[in-house]
Structure formats: structure tokens, C-alpha cells
Enzyme design. Structure first.
Site, PDB file in Angstrom:
ATOM      1  N   PHE A 194      24.523   7.800   1.346  1.00  0.00           N
ATOM      2  CA  PHE A 194      24.456   9.151   1.903  1.00  0.00           C
ATOM      3  C   PHE A 194      24.569   9.115   3.425  1.00  0.00           C
ATOM      4  O   PHE A 194      25.181   9.996   4.038  1.00  0.00           O
ATOM      5  CB  PHE A 194      23.169   9.847   1.466  1.00  0.00           C
ATOM      6  CG  PHE A 194      23.269  11.340   1.475  1.00  0.00           C
ATOM      7  CD1 PHE A 194      23.849  12.012   0.414  1.00  0.00           C
ATOM      8  CD2 PHE A 194      22.794  12.086   2.534  1.00  0.00           C
ATOM      9  CE1 PHE A 194      23.955  13.397   0.417  1.00  0.00           C
ATOM     10  CE2 PHE A 194      22.896  13.477   2.542  1.00  0.00           C
ATOM     11  CZ  PHE A 194      23.475  14.128   1.478  1.00  0.00           C
ATOM     12  N   VAL A 211      15.904   9.129  -2.444  1.00  0.00           N
ATOM     13  CA  VAL A 211      16.623  10.089  -1.613  1.00  0.00           C
ATOM     14  C   VAL A 211      18.081   9.664  -1.478  1.00  0.00           C
ATOM     15  O   VAL A 211      18.459   8.543  -1.814  1.00  0.00           O
ATOM     16  CB  VAL A 211      15.994  10.219  -0.213  1.00  0.00           C
ATOM     17  CG1 VAL A 211      14.592  10.755  -0.293  1.00  0.00           C
ATOM     18  CG2 VAL A 211      16.016   8.890   0.519  1.00  0.00           C
ATOM     19  N   GLU A 266       0.814  -1.223   0.000  1.00  0.00           N
ATOM     20  CA  GLU A 266       0.000   0.000   0.000  1.00  0.00           C
ATOM     21  C   GLU A 266       0.844   1.268   0.000  1.00  0.00           C
ATOM     22  O   GLU A 266       0.401   2.298  -0.520  1.00  0.00           O
ATOM     23  CB  GLU A 266      -0.932   0.013   1.219  1.00  0.00           C
ATOM     24  CG  GLU A 266      -2.088  -0.961   1.141  1.00  0.00           C
ATOM     25  CD  GLU A 266      -1.783  -2.301   1.778  1.00  0.00           C
ATOM     26  OE1 GLU A 266      -2.709  -3.110   1.958  1.00  0.00           O
ATOM     27  OE2 GLU A 266      -0.585  -2.532   2.106  1.00  0.00           O
ATOM     28  N   PHE A 268     -10.484  -7.074  16.033  1.00  0.00           N
ATOM     29  CA  PHE A 268      -9.401  -7.531  15.161  1.00  0.00           C
ATOM     30  C   PHE A 268      -9.048  -6.455  14.127  1.00  0.00           C
ATOM     31  O   PHE A 268      -9.927  -5.952  13.443  1.00  0.00           O
ATOM     32  CB  PHE A 268      -9.836  -8.824  14.462  1.00  0.00           C
ATOM     33  CG  PHE A 268      -8.850  -9.353  13.458  1.00  0.00           C
ATOM     34  CD1 PHE A 268      -7.610  -9.820  13.847  1.00  0.00           C
ATOM     35  CD2 PHE A 268      -9.172  -9.388  12.109  1.00  0.00           C
ATOM     36  CE1 PHE A 268      -6.710 -10.317  12.921  1.00  0.00           C
ATOM     37  CE2 PHE A 268      -8.277  -9.888  11.168  1.00  0.00           C
ATOM     38  CZ  PHE A 268      -7.034 -10.350  11.583  1.00  0.00           C
ATOM     39  N   GLN A 269      -7.784  -6.086  14.053  1.00  0.00           N
ATOM     40  CA  GLN A 269      -7.241  -5.090  13.121  1.00  0.00           C
ATOM     41  C   GLN A 269      -7.751  -3.670  13.390  1.00  0.00           C
ATOM     42  O   GLN A 269      -7.589  -2.784  12.549  1.00  0.00           O
ATOM     43  CB  GLN A 269      -7.537  -5.468  11.655  1.00  0.00           C
ATOM     44  CG  GLN A 269      -6.814  -6.735  11.192  1.00  0.00           C
ATOM     45  CD  GLN A 269      -6.957  -6.978   9.707  1.00  0.00           C
ATOM     46  OE1 GLN A 269      -8.014  -6.716   9.123  1.00  0.00           O
ATOM     47  NE2 GLN A 269      -5.902  -7.490   9.089  1.00  0.00           N
TER      48      GLN A 269
END
Length: 575
Positions: free
Chosen positions: A468, A383, A50, A112-113
């Protein structure tokens, strides 16, 4: 089948012009994804994580300028959206996120969740509301759409799966013209422009610092620089808008910038900030007067005290300002800054040349990628060091785009953003400049390129370290720790998944293998095994940094690593 709340949601998004939604399905999203299937006018782009969905939606919005959407199921599903949504929100792109919720009767029971997404998403959005009844839809979705577009921000709709499946209320929906509002033109007041013109007419050495707010103002900016005889310094997000076809360009400033950009700001008597919120206060001039034009009042004076703040969009502000200015004739400051830039540019270009028999340098890869890429290519960069190479070697021309996590500074953004950019613009070339750390963090979505048939070219700068971070450790006198990456042959791994893999280990292979990769019609992973010791130095080496590097090298010698000190010297650290 009775029209559901989910159907209303989909209809509202379609009316707002949405044609793609990025996400991962889940039971709490079933009503919404089934409505998408039945509607048929909006494509569901199934990714593997996601977080990638949110980054992809942000890139979609960035390159199209239009509303983009991502979605996640309840609990852990939509939690994964948060990092990408932070990037979207801080980059000011219009995104609506659908955060499904647990069954509404269970909210507050530790189910739940269970999470509380209406609280979790508030910091990475401007509008975040829980829809608890059919009567709230479609108005809540319409508000989310209008605010995302009008404020260029993230809006979040939290909706329990059972509410999405309920019969829709007979609420009248707004037509497209009532949802997608045209962007207004905001020009400063006459009095503000008069004060600004007086300040600039009195000044002798003016430097312009330009950011993403200069989009669409290239012609006006060139006229301004000619009248004021001003060098132009750009922030990272301003690069794609002001660097090209610019005879006044003296590069960037900041930790990844050029010495010429730093000195053009440090030696001016007046700095005019245009559409930028450049955050690094230590790179602002200490004695110059500073004026700032920005559409957002909250950005003015936020980084450094300003003599004059002007609220407005850059392009209309400059069009109104130009007739009020007196053309300057003294070019000494500008010409000196341009000579400094030419010298700095030569030094950087030398580092990007192929050196026979030596290590493969990342600058060489970036330069050749820029030369071979199409005129309207879209580049994304991770980055850290990939951003440095993009800033210094990817050439803009007014048609190319450059995306990155330039405000939120998240790892793993490049390939994820490339997915959204390619899905939104299927006819354009998309190139991801990925670090090996960033690439492997969300490596599972390499499979999405194949599954979604997206011909992204993923260049992985494989230097076996978080480069970096290692540079930061060394510059403060620390022996590097926790930065090493034990990597596979990424090209072979890509081939195992059905994606073309190209591995580059020798400088003599760069042109040929990159050309081969760019010519391939499908997705390609280019595994560029580059020199680990390639260090990017900021334009101003402070005494503290010099002390830190000296301490680091002494420690390296004492630990039997004298060869590393020699390599540091050879790769320009001591120049």
C-alpha cells in the site's frame, strides 16, 4: 501467606469476570503473576512481545464484548504495550492494562529502566493512575474496571513491584454487580426525532452511511432503508454489522471502497450518518444536507458540518424514528445506486477469479478463504492491502466477525489480534489475513500459536513489498523507495518451528491448499506468493493521482522498466 495488594488486584479482576491476561513476566510483575498462579482462576497467556499482548487483549474484548486485561513489567516491558493500547482505545474496546513500575523508593532518581508510565499512558487511556500505597487498592482497580467497561476505553493501573507485594489494606471490595455495570439504553429526545423526521420526509434522494454504531440495529436499518428507498453505504467498521442480508447495500466509500458507494453519497440530497465517524472529509458530499446520529456527542459534526445532530444509540433511535416517517414510493435513486453497485461488484469479482498460467492474485486468495471459512469465522486483517482484500472479498453473514486496526492503522495487528480472538473463542475458526510486512514485524509470536495451542490460520500475502505504501508513492509520482522486502519461504520457516506450513504459488493450487490448511486441527501458516503489481485503486481517481501515475510510468520507462508499465496496464491500473 499474608494477603497482598497483588492478591486484591487479582480478586477484583476475577470478580469483574476476567479469565485471561496477556503479557510477559518480569521481576516487577512477580507479585502479580504469583498471585495469579495461586488464585488459579485466571489464565496467564504468555506471548513473545508485549505489543502482541495489548492487541490480543483488544481482540478478546472485541469478540466477547467483555473486559480484557494485559500486563507488562517496568520500563521497556510496559512501554511495548503502548501501540496496542492506542489501538484498543481508539477502537473503543474495554481493556485494563497493568503497568508495573520500578521500586517505589527509586522513583525520580533515574533508576535502571525508569520511565513515568502514569504520564506515558495518558494519551492512550481514559483512566491512568499510579498506585503508591496499599490503601489505594482495590478502589483504584475498581474505578479502572468500571470506566473501561462503561466508557469502552482503556484503563491503566501503574503499580511498583514492591507496593504489589505489601500486605493488603482491609478495604471492602465491591461485588460483581457493582463492578460490571449493565450498558444503558440511550434514546434521543422527542424534539430531536421530530426534527430528523421532518428533514427526511422532505428529502428526495437519501443515502445512509453506516458504521460500527449500527451493531445490533440490522433489522431497524433495513426497515429505514425500505421506507426511505435509500442505498446503504458502510464504513469499514460497519461492514460486519450492515453488509449481510442487505438488499440496499451499495458497498463502501473511501480510498478502499467502491465507486458505487462514492456516487451514492455524492449524488444524494440528504446524507444520514448512523453510528459512524468516517474520517475522510474529501469523500463526503459537497451539496447535500447531512444529519448524524451517534452515542458520542463529540463525534457529531467532527468531520463535516451537519444540518442536524442527534445524540443516542442507533437501534433505539431508529425504533423511535420509524413511526414518524412517511414511506417514499420513488425508487429511481435507490435502483440506480444498486445497478452501479452490481457493475462495480462484477468488476471486482472478475479480479478474484483464478487465471490459469498467470500470476497468483491476492483477490483470489481472499475470495476462496471467504468461501471456505466457517459460517462463524473470525477474520483479522493487517492494514494496507490486506484490509482492501478483506473489505472487498470477505463476506459477512451476521455471525462472522472482522477485526483490524481500522482507526489506529497500525502494522502487525492481524496475527496479534488473532491470538486474542482464538483464545477467547476456542471453538471458532480464526483466520489472519496478514501482509508480509505486518507479519514479519511481530513474527516472533508465530511461536505463541504453537505454545498456546491456538489453531489460527495465518494467511501471509507474500508480495515482497510494503504494497500500500508503494501504491501511495506511485500515485503521487514517486519511484518506490524503501518498500522492498526480501522474504524467506514462510511455509518452510513455519515447519521448522513445528507449525504446519503451506505455500501457494500457482492459481490452480488455491482451492486445494487452502482447504487443506483450513482442515488442519492446529495452527497453519499459508505463504501465498501473490502478484506484487496488484494495485487497489480508489473509487474516484483525482486529476492529481492520474498525473502522479503518469509521471511514475514515464520515470519507469526512462529507467528501463517498460515491462513494469505493461504489467500495470494488465492489472487494471489504466481501466
Amino acid at each position: 501467606m499474608a494477603r497482598t495488594v497483588a492478591d486484591q488486584m487479582v480478586e477484583t479482576l476475577a470478580a469483574a469476570g476476567v479469565t485471561r491476561i496477556y503479557g510477559i513476566v518480569g521481576d516487577s510483575l512477580n507479585g502479580f503473576t504469583d498471585s495469579l498462579r495461586r488464585h488459579g482462576g485466571i489464565q496467564w497467556l504468555h506471548v513473545r512481545h508485549e505489543e502482541v499482548a495489548a492487541f490480543a487483549a483488544g481482540a478478546d474484548a472485541h469478540v466477547t464484548g467483555e473486559l480484557a486485561v494485559c500486563a507488562g513489567s517496568c520500563g521497556p516491558g510496559n512501554l511495548h504495550l503502548i501501540n496496542g493500547l492506542f489501538d484498543c482505545h481508539r477502537s473503543r474496546v474495554p481493556v485494563v492494562a497493568i503497568a508495573a513500575h520500578i521500586p517505589s523508593p527509586e522513583i525520580g532518581s533515574g533508576y535502571f529502566q525508569e520511565t513515568h508510565p502514569e504520564q506515558l499512558f495518558r494519551e492512550c487511556s481514559s483512566y491512568c493512575e499510579l498506585v503508591s500505597s496499599p490503601e489505594q487498592m482495590p478502589r483504584a482497580m475498581e474505578i479502572a474496571v468500571r470506566r473501561a467497561i462503561g466508557e469502552r476505553c482503556v484503563s491503566v493501573i501503574v503499580i511498583p513491584g514492591d507496593v504489589a507485594l505489601k500486605p493488603a489494606a482491609t478495604t471492602a471490595a465491591s461485588p460483581p454487580a457493582g463492578l460490571v455495570l449493565p450498558e444503558p439504553t440511550v434514546a434521543p429526545s422527542d424534539s430531536a426525532l421530530t426534527q430528523l423526521a421532518d428533514l427526511l420526509n422532505r428529502a428526495q434522494r437519501i443515502t445512509l452511511l453506516c458504521g460500527s454504531g449500527c451493531a445490533g440495529a440490522h433489522d431497524e436499518l433495513m426497515q429505514l432503508a425500505e421506507i426511505l428507498k435509500s442505498p446503504i453505504v458502510h464504513a469499514m467498521r460497519g461492514k460486519e454489522h450492515v453488509e449481510w442480508n442487505n438488499p440496499y447495500d451499495v458497498g463502501m466509500t473511501g480510498l478502499i471502497g467502491f465507486s458505487s458507494g462514492y456516487h451514492a453519497m455524492e449524488n444524494c440530497d440528504t446524507l444520514l450518518m448512523l453510528g459512524t465517524d468516517f474520517p475522510y472529509r474529501q469523500f463526503y458530499p459537497k451539496k447535500a444536507k447531512i444529519a448524524q446520529i451517534d452515542i458520542r456527542a463529540e463525534a457529531i459534526g467532527r468531520r463535516v458540518p451537519v444540518e442536524l445532530g442527534v445524540v443516542g444509540q442507533v437501534a433505539p433511535a431508529l425504533r423511535a424514528l420509524l413511526p414518524r416517517l412517511t414511506s417514499k414510493t420513488d425508487r429511481r435513486f435507490l435502483d440506480g445506486a444498486l445497478r452501479h453497485y452490481a457493475e462495480a461488484r462484477r468488476g471486482l469479482d472478475e479480479l478474484a477469479s483464478g487465471r490459469k498460467g498467470g500470476p497468483l492474485h491476492p483477490q483470489h486468495i481472499a475470495r476462496v478463504a471467504s468461501e471456505l471459512a466457517s459460517d462463524d469465522a473470525i477474520f483479522t486483517c493487517d492494514v494496507g492491502l490486506p484490509t482492501v482484500w478483506a473489505a472487498r472479498y470477505i463476506a459477512m453473514n451476521g455471525r462472522r466477525r472482522l477485526l483490524g486496526s481500522f482507526w489506529h492503522g497500525s502494522m502487525a495487528n492481524a496475527m496479534a489480534q488473532a491470538i486474542g480472538a482464538q483464545a477467547a473463542t476456542p471453538g471458532r475458526q480464526v483466520v489472519s489475513l496478514s501482509g508480509d510486512g505486518g507479519f514479519t514485524m511481530l513474527m516472533g509470536d508465530l511461536l505463541s500459536l504453537s505454545q498456546l495451542k491456538l489453531p489460527v490460520k495465518v494467511i501471509v500475502f507474500n508480495n515482497g513489498t510494503l504494497g500500500f505504501v508503494e501504491l501511495e508513492q506511485k500515485s503521487t509520482g514517486f519511484i518506490e523507495a524503501g518498500t522492498e522486502l526480501i522474504n524467506p519461504n514462510f511455509a518452510a520457516m513455519a515447519e521448522a518451528t513445528g507449525i504446519k506450513g503451506v505455500r501457494i504459488e500457482d492459481p490452480s493450487e488455491v482451492e486445494g491448499k487452502l482447504a487443506e490448511a483450513f482442515a488442519h486441527p492446529g495452527p497453519v501458516l499459508i505463504d501465498a506468493v501473490v502478484n506484487r503489481m496488484e494495485l487497489a485503486m480508489p473509487p474516484k481517481v483525482t486529476a492529481e493521482m492520474a498525473k502522479g501515475f503518469t509521471l511514475y510510468m514515464l520515470q519507469a520507462v526512462l529507467n528501463g522498466r517498460a515491462d513494469e508499465v505493461v504489467e500495470l496496464a494488465r492489472t487494471n491500473l489504466l481501466r
